[in-house]
Write a protein that holds these residues in place. Structure first.
Motif, PDB file in Angstrom:
ATOM      1  N   LEU A   1     -38.226 -11.616 -36.355  1.00 40.76           N
ATOM      2  CA  LEU A   1     -38.600 -12.636 -35.361  1.00 40.76           C
ATOM      3  C   LEU A   1     -37.857 -12.412 -34.055  1.00 40.76           C
ATOM      4  CD1 LEU A   1     -38.754 -15.854 -37.588  1.00 40.76           C
ATOM      5  CD2 LEU A   1     -40.682 -14.627 -36.547  1.00 40.76           C
ATOM      6  N   LEU A   2     -36.582 -12.050 -34.151  1.00 39.11           N
ATOM      7  CA  LEU A   2     -35.793 -11.790 -32.940  1.00 39.11           C
ATOM      8  C   LEU A   2     -36.352 -10.596 -32.176  1.00 39.11           C
ATOM      9  CD1 LEU A   2     -33.345 -12.305 -31.129  1.00 39.11           C
ATOM     10  CD2 LEU A   2     -31.995 -10.857 -32.692  1.00 39.11           C
ATOM     11  N   ILE A   3     -36.659  -9.510 -32.901  1.00 39.96           N
ATOM     12  CA  ILE A   3     -37.170  -8.306 -32.238  1.00 39.96           C
ATOM     13  C   ILE A   3     -38.559  -8.558 -31.659  1.00 39.96           C
ATOM     14  CG2 ILE A   3     -37.938  -5.923 -32.646  1.00 39.96           C
ATOM     15  CD1 ILE A   3     -35.700  -5.670 -34.709  1.00 39.96           C
ATOM     16  N   ILE A   4     -39.402  -9.280 -32.384  1.00 37.08           N
ATOM     17  CA  ILE A   4     -40.736  -9.610 -31.861  1.00 37.08           C
ATOM     18  C   ILE A   4     -40.621 -10.458 -30.609  1.00 37.08           C
ATOM     19  CG2 ILE A   4     -42.833 -10.954 -32.340  1.00 37.08           C
ATOM     20  CD1 ILE A   4     -42.621  -9.999 -35.251  1.00 37.08           C
ATOM     21  N   TRP A   5     -39.693 -11.404 -30.598  1.00 37.59           N
ATOM     22  CA  TRP A   5     -39.486 -12.246 -29.411  1.00 37.59           C
ATOM     23  C   TRP A   5     -39.043 -11.410 -28.222  1.00 37.59           C
ATOM     24  CZ3 TRP A   5     -34.803 -13.505 -26.802  1.00 37.59           C
ATOM     25  CH2 TRP A   5     -34.952 -14.475 -25.817  1.00 37.59           C
ATOM     26  N   VAL A   6     -38.086 -10.510 -28.444  1.00 39.04           N
ATOM     27  CA  VAL A   6     -37.592  -9.636 -27.368  1.00 39.04           C
ATOM     28  C   VAL A   6     -38.710  -8.728 -26.884  1.00 39.04           C
ATOM     29  CG1 VAL A   6     -36.023  -7.728 -26.817  1.00 39.04           C
ATOM     30  CG2 VAL A   6     -35.190  -9.697 -28.125  1.00 39.04           C
ATOM     31  N   THR A   7     -39.474  -8.187 -27.829  1.00 37.78           N
ATOM     32  CA  THR A   7     -40.567  -7.269 -27.486  1.00 37.78           C
ATOM     33  C   THR A   7     -41.642  -7.977 -26.676  1.00 37.78           C
ATOM     34  OG1 THR A   7     -40.179  -5.980 -29.501  1.00 37.78           O
ATOM     35  CG2 THR A   7     -42.306  -5.714 -28.435  1.00 37.78           C
ATOM     36  N   ARG A   8     -42.020  -9.181 -27.077  1.00 36.54           N
ATOM     37  CA  ARG A   8     -43.036  -9.936 -26.352  1.00 36.54           C
ATOM     38  C   ARG A   8     -42.572 -10.258 -24.927  1.00 36.54           C
ATOM     39  NH1 ARG A   8     -47.051 -12.428 -29.508  1.00 36.54           N
ATOM     40  NH2 ARG A   8     -47.702 -10.839 -31.027  1.00 36.54           N
ATOM     41  N   ARG A   9     -41.317 -10.604 -24.790  1.00 35.31           N
ATOM     42  CA  ARG A   9     -40.772 -10.905 -23.462  1.00 35.31           C
ATOM     43  C   ARG A   9     -40.790  -9.664 -22.574  1.00 35.31           C
ATOM     44  NH1 ARG A   9     -34.581 -12.777 -22.767  1.00 35.31           N
ATOM     45  NH2 ARG A   9     -34.372 -10.555 -23.263  1.00 35.31           N
ATOM     46  N   ASP A  10     -40.407  -8.506 -23.148  1.00 30.98           N
ATOM     47  CA  ASP A  10     -40.435  -7.255 -22.383  1.00 30.98           C
ATOM     48  C   ASP A  10     -41.869  -6.863 -22.038  1.00 30.98           C
ATOM     49  OD1 ASP A  10     -37.718  -7.042 -22.437  1.00 30.98           O
ATOM     50  OD2 ASP A  10     -37.640  -5.544 -24.039  1.00 30.98           O
ATOM     51  N   SER A  11     -42.798  -7.146 -22.975  1.00 33.99           N
ATOM     52  CA  SER A  11     -44.195  -6.785 -22.752  1.00 33.99           C
ATOM     53  C   SER A  11     -44.778  -7.541 -21.560  1.00 33.99           C
ATOM     54  CB  SER A  11     -45.013  -7.079 -24.013  1.00 33.99           C
ATOM     55  OG  SER A  11     -46.352  -6.672 -23.852  1.00 33.99           O
ATOM     56  N   LYS A  12     -44.411  -8.805 -21.424  1.00 33.96           N
ATOM     57  CA  LYS A  12     -44.895  -9.608 -20.290  1.00 33.96           C
ATOM     58  C   LYS A  12     -44.362  -9.095 -18.965  1.00 33.96           C
ATOM     59  CE  LYS A  12     -45.503 -13.904 -22.909  1.00 33.96           C
ATOM     60  NZ  LYS A  12     -45.035 -15.304 -23.093  1.00 33.96           N
ATOM     61  N   LYS A  13     -43.171  -8.501 -19.026  1.00 35.62           N
ATOM     62  CA  LYS A  13     -42.543  -7.988 -17.811  1.00 35.62           C
ATOM     63  C   LYS A  13     -42.860  -6.512 -17.572  1.00 35.62           C
ATOM     64  CE  LYS A  13     -38.586 -11.150 -18.148  1.00 35.62           C
ATOM     65  NZ  LYS A  13     -37.114 -11.246 -18.268  1.00 35.62           N
ATOM     66  N   GLY A  14     -43.608  -5.910 -18.504  1.00 37.69           N
ATOM     67  CA  GLY A  14     -43.930  -4.487 -18.374  1.00 37.69           C
ATOM     68  C   GLY A  14     -42.714  -3.601 -18.546  1.00 37.69           C
ATOM     69  N   LYS A  15     -41.766  -4.032 -19.375  1.00 39.02           N
ATOM     70  CA  LYS A  15     -40.531  -3.279 -19.590  1.00 39.02           C
ATOM     71  C   LYS A  15     -40.401  -2.910 -21.072  1.00 39.02           C
ATOM     72  CE  LYS A  15     -37.964  -5.676 -15.920  1.00 39.02           C
ATOM     73  NZ  LYS A  15     -36.754  -6.486 -15.620  1.00 39.02           N
ATOM     74  N   ARG A  16     -39.403  -2.121 -21.346  1.00 42.59           N
ATOM     75  CA  ARG A  16     -39.029  -1.823 -22.725  1.00 42.59           C
ATOM     76  C   ARG A  16     -37.536  -1.530 -22.773  1.00 42.59           C
ATOM     77  NH1 ARG A  16     -38.387   3.543 -24.481  1.00 42.59           N
ATOM     78  NH2 ARG A  16     -38.602   5.087 -22.806  1.00 42.59           N
ATOM     79  N   LYS A  17     -36.928  -1.776 -23.917  1.00 40.22           N
ATOM     80  CA  LYS A  17     -35.503  -1.504 -24.111  1.00 40.22           C
ATOM     81  C   LYS A  17     -35.363  -0.206 -24.886  1.00 40.22           C
ATOM     82  CE  LYS A  17     -33.639  -6.178 -23.826  1.00 40.22           C
ATOM     83  NZ  LYS A  17     -34.787  -6.717 -23.093  1.00 40.22           N
ATOM     84  N   LYS A  18     -34.833   0.803 -24.209  1.00 37.98           N
ATOM     85  CA  LYS A  18     -34.737   2.122 -24.826  1.00 37.98           C
ATOM     86  C   LYS A  18     -33.860   2.114 -26.079  1.00 37.98           C
ATOM     87  CE  LYS A  18     -33.624   4.142 -20.888  1.00 37.98           C
ATOM     88  NZ  LYS A  18     -33.232   5.221 -19.940  1.00 37.98           N
ATOM     89  N   TRP A  19     -32.763   1.367 -26.034  1.00 43.59           N
ATOM     90  CA  TRP A  19     -31.865   1.339 -27.191  1.00 43.59           C
ATOM     91  C   TRP A  19     -32.547   0.712 -28.415  1.00 43.59           C
ATOM     92  CZ3 TRP A  19     -30.802  -3.233 -29.563  1.00 43.59           C
ATOM     93  CH2 TRP A  19     -31.027  -4.411 -28.840  1.00 43.59           C
ATOM     94  N   LEU A  20     -33.408  -0.288 -28.150  1.00 40.07           N
ATOM     95  CA  LEU A  20     -34.124  -0.933 -29.241  1.00 40.07           C
ATOM     96  C   LEU A  20     -35.188  -0.002 -29.808  1.00 40.07           C
ATOM     97  CD1 LEU A  20     -34.626  -3.416 -30.976  1.00 40.07           C
ATOM     98  CD2 LEU A  20     -36.172  -4.270 -29.187  1.00 40.07           C
ATOM     99  N   ASP A  21     -35.934   0.664 -28.908  1.00 37.27           N
ATOM    100  CA  ASP A  21     -36.952   1.616 -29.355  1.00 37.27           C
ATOM    101  C   ASP A  21     -36.314   2.720 -30.193  1.00 37.27           C
ATOM    102  OD1 ASP A  21     -38.650   0.099 -27.854  1.00 37.27           O
ATOM    103  OD2 ASP A  21     -38.742   1.505 -26.172  1.00 37.27           O
ATOM    104  N   PHE A  22     -35.211   3.260 -29.682  1.00 38.15           N
ATOM    105  CA  PHE A  22     -34.514   4.333 -30.388  1.00 38.15           C
ATOM    106  C   PHE A  22     -34.076   3.864 -31.771  1.00 38.15           C
ATOM    107  CE2 PHE A  22     -30.531   6.282 -31.733  1.00 38.15           C
ATOM    108  CZ  PHE A  22     -30.864   7.624 -31.722  1.00 38.15           C
ATOM    109  N   SER A  23     -33.504   2.688 -31.841  1.00 41.16           N
ATOM    110  CA  SER A  23     -32.986   2.167 -33.113  1.00 41.16           C
ATOM    111  C   SER A  23     -34.093   2.003 -34.147  1.00 41.16           C
ATOM    112  CB  SER A  23     -32.282   0.821 -32.888  1.00 41.16           C
ATOM    113  OG  SER A  23     -31.189   0.965 -32.011  1.00 41.16           O
TER     114      SER A  23
END
Length: 392
Positions: A264-286
């Motif tokens: 749920l935490l990762i989905i929340w972070v991902t959805r927030r980044d998706s709205k901003k057109g961003k991504r977190k490289k450290w999260l993707d890598f992990s």
């Protein structure tokens, strides 16, 4: 002089063959069944032989469930599935002290054997416990401390003894049988479901149940022995040596709870980044690195070990081994276009996992459900990001 030496050698070999001691008519042989403990390795209980003979001062335990931590390459062999267990012999009082200290129940079934049969089983165990004979290749399902009990009796007494499985009326898989004993070990059960393959989802035969000490107890309870055209119960009598209640323990933070919160935490972070057109490289890598690492372990257990229960493990469909390498692409500022196709394959892998689960080809642990949901969401997010940012 030569004749004397030959005579002495013959006498020594004779004593060795006959277990060194001739048992009295007071000798008895019992099967001991021991209850579980809090640790996962002891959750299934234990089985052993007890031989007593008050006339000869014998009260010993013969235990096929021992192994030597100090054996050469023990941990490497353990990982590879080359598990060498051995028969050990110990004093009954020491044995029962340990189980009483651990608050585990112990039941005894005295076998209905005459002196010749008792002597034969004793001779077999005494020969088997010798250093040159005691080792055997352990297999959790087919050759362990419980299965050895029936094997020994069948080997020594042959057709005299008949084991019936009529008392087994359920239809279960090996995974079902494991679950019966690991309900209070949720993290251990999760690890088992992750490591063991679809081969344990086949329906277990009635003989297959006997890798569990409880079912060996029931097998002896229903077995018979025949002498002079007379059929009698194999168990003469049974009693409780220790009557401690079964310990009920459970994790305060079961895996499904932890993974649900994390997902749920990762989905929340991902959805927030998706709205901003961003991504977190450290999260993707992990995410890619961890799932890839799990996938590599799953495949190594399948193809690089001798474990019979790790074959055909379809956890690799969602824990995809190539993710381990693709993870490093996730550290780039711009992602290559082929990642879109690759992620589509990963999503198909998740769908295939659910299909196999639905048809019970392989039954997965429920704790992976939030993981699959999170992965599906995250792979979709990466594809959306690549399209929006006109990747290379």
């Amino acid at each position: 002089m030569l004749k004397k030496i030959v005579f002495i050698v013959i006498i020594l070999n004779t004593f060795s063959f006959f277990g060194q001691i001739k048992l009295s008519n007071k000798a008895t042989i019992s099967v001991l069944t021991c209850g579980p403990d809090n640790e996962l390795y002891s959750a299934f209980g234990h089985s052993a032989f007890r031989i007593t003979d008050t006339a000869n001062g014998i009260d010993d335990i013969y235990n096929y469930g021992t192994f030597d931590f100090n054996a050469p390459n023990f941990y490497l062999n353990f990982v590879k599935g080359n598990l060498t267990y051995q028969l050990s012999k110990s004093d009954f009082n020491r044995f029962i002290y340990i189980y009483n200290y651990q608050k585990r129940w112990v039941k005894e079934q005295q076998l209905n054997l005459n002196i010749e049969e008792t002597q034969a089983v004793y001779n077999f165990l005494e020969d088997n416990v010798k250093p040159q004979n005691r080792d055997y290749q352990y297999d959790f399902f087919y050759d362990n401390c419980a299965t050895k009990i029936e094997q020994v009796i069948k080997t020594v007494l042959k057709n005299k003894v008949q084991f019936t499985n009529a008392h087994i009326t359920s239809t279960k898989t090996h995974r079902d049988l494991i679950e019966d004993y690991t309900k209070n070990h949720e993290w251990g059960k999760f690890g088992i479901d992750l490591a063991l393959g679809s081969v344990i989802d086949d329906t277990a035969t009635k003989d297959d149940y006997k890798f569990l000490p409880d079912y060996i107890f029931k097998a002896f309870e229903n077995a018979t022995i025949g002498r002079n055209a007379k059929i009698e119960p194999l168990v003469l009598n049974q009693r409780d040596l220790l009557s401690h209640p079964v310990k009920e323990t459970s994790s305060n933070f079961p895996p499904i709870f932890i993974f649900l919160l994390l997902a749920l935490l990762i989905i929340w972070v991902t959805r927030r980044d998706s709205k901003k057109g961003k991504r977190k490289k450290w999260l993707d890598f992990s995410i890619y690195f961890i799932t890839g690492l799990i996938g590599v372990v799953v495949l190594l257990l399948w193809f690089a070990t001798s474990h019979t229960a790790t074959y055909k493990n379809f956890n690799f469909l969602w824990a995809f081994a190539p993710n381990l390498f693709v993870a490093f692409y996730m550290l780039k500022n711009k992602l290559p276009k082929w990642i879109v196709t690759y992620n589509f394959i990963l999503i198909l892998g998740i769908i295939a996992t659910l299909v196999l689960w639905g048809f019970k080809v392989q039954v997965y642990n429920w704790a992976i459900v939030p993981i699959l949901a999170m992965l599906n969401n995250h792979y979709g997010h990466i594809n959306k990001y690549i399209r929006l940012n006109k990747a290379l």
